[in-house]
Design a protein around this motif. Structure first.
Motif, PDB file in Angstrom:
ATOM      1  N   SER A   1     -80.048   6.351 -87.671  1.00 28.18           N
ATOM      2  CA  SER A   1     -79.246   6.492 -88.877  1.00 28.18           C
ATOM      3  C   SER A   1     -79.759   5.495 -89.904  1.00 28.18           C
ATOM      4  O   SER A   1     -80.245   4.415 -89.542  1.00 28.18           O
ATOM      5  CB  SER A   1     -77.778   6.196 -88.565  1.00 28.18           C
ATOM      6  N   THR A   2     -79.639   5.831 -91.178  1.00 27.92           N
ATOM      7  CA  THR A   2     -80.028   4.882 -92.225  1.00 27.92           C
ATOM      8  C   THR A   2     -78.946   3.830 -92.456  1.00 27.92           C
ATOM      9  O   THR A   2     -79.202   2.847 -93.148  1.00 27.92           O
ATOM     10  CB  THR A   2     -80.320   5.618 -93.553  1.00 27.92           C
ATOM     11  N   THR A   3     -77.778   4.004 -91.857  1.00 32.39           N
ATOM     12  CA  THR A   3     -76.709   3.014 -91.992  1.00 32.39           C
ATOM     13  C   THR A   3     -77.153   1.699 -91.357  1.00 32.39           C
ATOM     14  O   THR A   3     -77.457   1.646 -90.168  1.00 32.39           O
ATOM     15  CB  THR A   3     -75.405   3.510 -91.329  1.00 32.39           C
TER      16      THR A   3
ATOM     17  N   THR B   1     -75.759   2.990 -79.475  1.00 28.79           N
ATOM     18  CA  THR B   1     -76.401   3.780 -80.527  1.00 28.79           C
ATOM     19  C   THR B   1     -76.991   5.044 -79.901  1.00 28.79           C
ATOM     20  O   THR B   1     -77.735   4.962 -78.926  1.00 28.79           O
ATOM     21  CB  THR B   1     -77.500   2.956 -81.221  1.00 28.79           C
TER      22      THR B   1
END
Length: 152
Positions: free
Chosen positions: A56-58, A52
């Motif tokens: 991110s909102t994912t 990562t």
């Protein structure tokens, strides 16, 4: 692939390039303030790990009274070392108050919002759900063997 606890590989490289500053008292850059770090919770079905690179909102949790991007880490213990291990830990636990998070989550991403939301580390814990309650991640003792961030 499930969530995996790790200090992100990108963070290790970025340390060598002075992207992150945890201390206002001994800054490595010309600014005299520490960067702003945040913590975000991730679903058990998400994939956050050493690969990562940015927040991110994912895969981030959603629910009542939970704000994406979430908790601002207000202060850190002064970075120090013991033997060959450098370490630091936030000075306070991460507390999410009166939240309802009904989908299982099991990871928190620490990221640097002052530096383009660059990822720092992923920490995993037992899968949780919360219904109209408080969820607290208690910080470990700030030592060379237990600190949240350790570089050996």
């Amino acid at each position: 692939m499930p969530n995996t606890q790790a200090m992100t590989t990108s963070f290790k490289t970025e340390l060598l390039n002075a992207y992150h500053n945890f201390s206002a008292t001994n800054p490595a850059r010309t600014i005299n303030t520490a960067d702003t770090f945040k913590a975000a919770l991730y679903l058990a079905s998400a994939t956050v790990n050493a690969g990562t690179t940015v927040y991110s909102t994912t895969g981030e949790v959603t629910g009542t009274n939970y704000t994406p991007g979430s908790i601002t880490i207000t202060s850190w213990n002064a970075p120090t070392s013991s033997g060959t291990t450098a370490y630091t830990t936030p000075t306070a636990s991460f507390t999410y108050t009166n939240v309802t998070l009904s989908t299982a989550f099991d990871a928190v991403l620490i990221y640097n919002s002052s530096q383009g939301n660059r990822a720092v580390s992923v920490h995993t814990f037992g899968s949780q759900t919360v219904t109209a309650g408080t969820f607290t991640l208690t910080m470990p003792t700030n030592s060379s063997t237990l600190a949240l961030l350790r570089l050996a």
